[in-house]
Scaffold this active site. Structure first.
Site, PDB file in Angstrom:
ATOM      1  N   CYS A 143      -1.324  -1.032  -2.953  1.00 36.66           N
ATOM      2  CA  CYS A 143      -1.287  -0.575  -1.560  1.00 36.66           C
ATOM      3  C   CYS A 143      -2.706  -0.124  -1.199  1.00 36.66           C
ATOM      4  CB  CYS A 143      -0.243   0.530  -1.415  1.00 36.66           C
ATOM      5  SG  CYS A 143      -0.018   1.213   0.227  1.00 36.66           S
ATOM      6  N   ASP A 198       3.734  -8.746   5.427  1.00 33.19           N
ATOM      7  CA  ASP A 198       3.098  -7.433   5.386  1.00 33.19           C
ATOM      8  C   ASP A 198       2.277  -7.260   6.655  1.00 33.19           C
ATOM      9  OD1 ASP A 198       1.678  -5.126   4.857  1.00 33.19           O
ATOM     10  OD2 ASP A 198       1.150  -5.685   2.812  1.00 33.19           O
ATOM     11  N   HIS A 230       5.905  -5.147   1.080  1.00 33.24           N
ATOM     12  CA  HIS A 230       4.793  -4.247   0.786  1.00 33.24           C
ATOM     13  C   HIS A 230       5.306  -3.124  -0.113  1.00 33.24           C
ATOM     14  CE1 HIS A 230       0.996  -2.151   1.629  1.00 33.24           C
ATOM     15  NE2 HIS A 230       1.725  -1.055   1.650  1.00 33.24           N
TER      16      HIS A 230
END
Length: 262
Positions: A143, A198, A230
């Site tokens: 992330c 995403d 995600h």
């Protein structure tokens, strides 16, 4: 230059983990350090966390990487806000309350300016190289951690041999400090495992990142994990996808074996 190929690392070692403090220019970052328990020297891996912070899930993932023969440092990058756990995940599994969690996370993310990331990165690399007995090291980021790793790899190209970015977004921004604009400064081999659908890594943004890396002549491979959301590596979140998470470990294992494995 795009690269490919996978290689399995079959040796799984017992590992030990501990919480340590890493001194930075702005304070002390409590961190999780995992290493094989065989008493031998092993290459270093800097594990950069997702936006939900340093927690047991991160420690489990760091342990798994360490068991493959690496010294793994996972710092609490939100240390300026306190020792881990900094972020409460209470409500994350409830769609009606998920916004509360992101409301707690966003100010922490915004506080990590490029200047702070680069300064902290030097401290993390210093401690990791000390624990691992030298460098260069690899970075794996998740992330926002992939974005942090990108900036650290660009700032210290002689110290970072590999960078893996998994379900990483925000590599393309509107300003002149957009991470993708620093592609030419990175000397590490890169692997980017993007999440499907995403919003922070759209097809157009992925194409921009790939274009920047190609233009700079960098070694990389970028893939979109079809159907994976995600956050697909994180088993303590609703986004977890076991198949995608295992694919990520395969790719990370191969990347480390090509670049830093003894």
């Amino acid at each position: 230059m795009e690269v490919g190929g996978r290689r399995s690392l079959l040796h799984i070692l017992p590992c030990v983990g501990e919480t340590i403090d890493v001194n930075t220019a702005d304070g002390v970052a409590d961190s999780y350090l995992a290493r094989p328990g065989d008493g031998r020297a092993h290459p270093g891996v800097l594990f950069l966390i997702d936006a939900f912070g340093l927690r047991p899930q991160i420690e489990r993932m760091a342990d798994r990487v360490a068991a493959m023969g690496y010294v793994v440092l996972a710092p609490n990058v939100f240390y300026r806000a306190g020792r881990a756990p900094v972020v409460s995940l209470d409500g994350l599994g409830d769609p009606e309350r998920r916004g509360e969690v992101f409301g707690r996370v966003m100010p922490l993310m915004r506080a990590l300016t490029p200047e702070r990331i680069v300064a902290d990165g030097a401290a993390y690399l210093d401690r990791l190289e000390e624990e691992a007995g030298g460098g260069p090291v690899a970075i794996t980021g998740y992330c926002m951690g992939g974005r942090l790793g990108w900036r650290i790899a660009a700032a210290y190209p002689d110290r970072v041999a590999a960078l893996g970015c998994f379900h990483t977004g925000g590599l393309v921004g509107d300003g002149d400090d957009s991470p993708h604009l620093g592609a030419a400064a990175i000397d590490a081999e890169l692997y980017l495992g993007f999440a499907d659908h995403d919003k922070s890594a759209t097809p157009a943004q992925i194409a921009t990142v790939e274009g920047a890396l190609r233009a700079a002549g960098k070694e990389f491979r970028a893939e979109v994990y079809a159907g994976a959301a995600h956050g697909y590596t994180m088993a303590d979140t609703p986004a977890y996808d076991e198949a995608a998470a295992e694919r990520h470990f395969e790719e990370l294992t191969a990347l480390l074996a090509r670049t830093v494995a003894a």
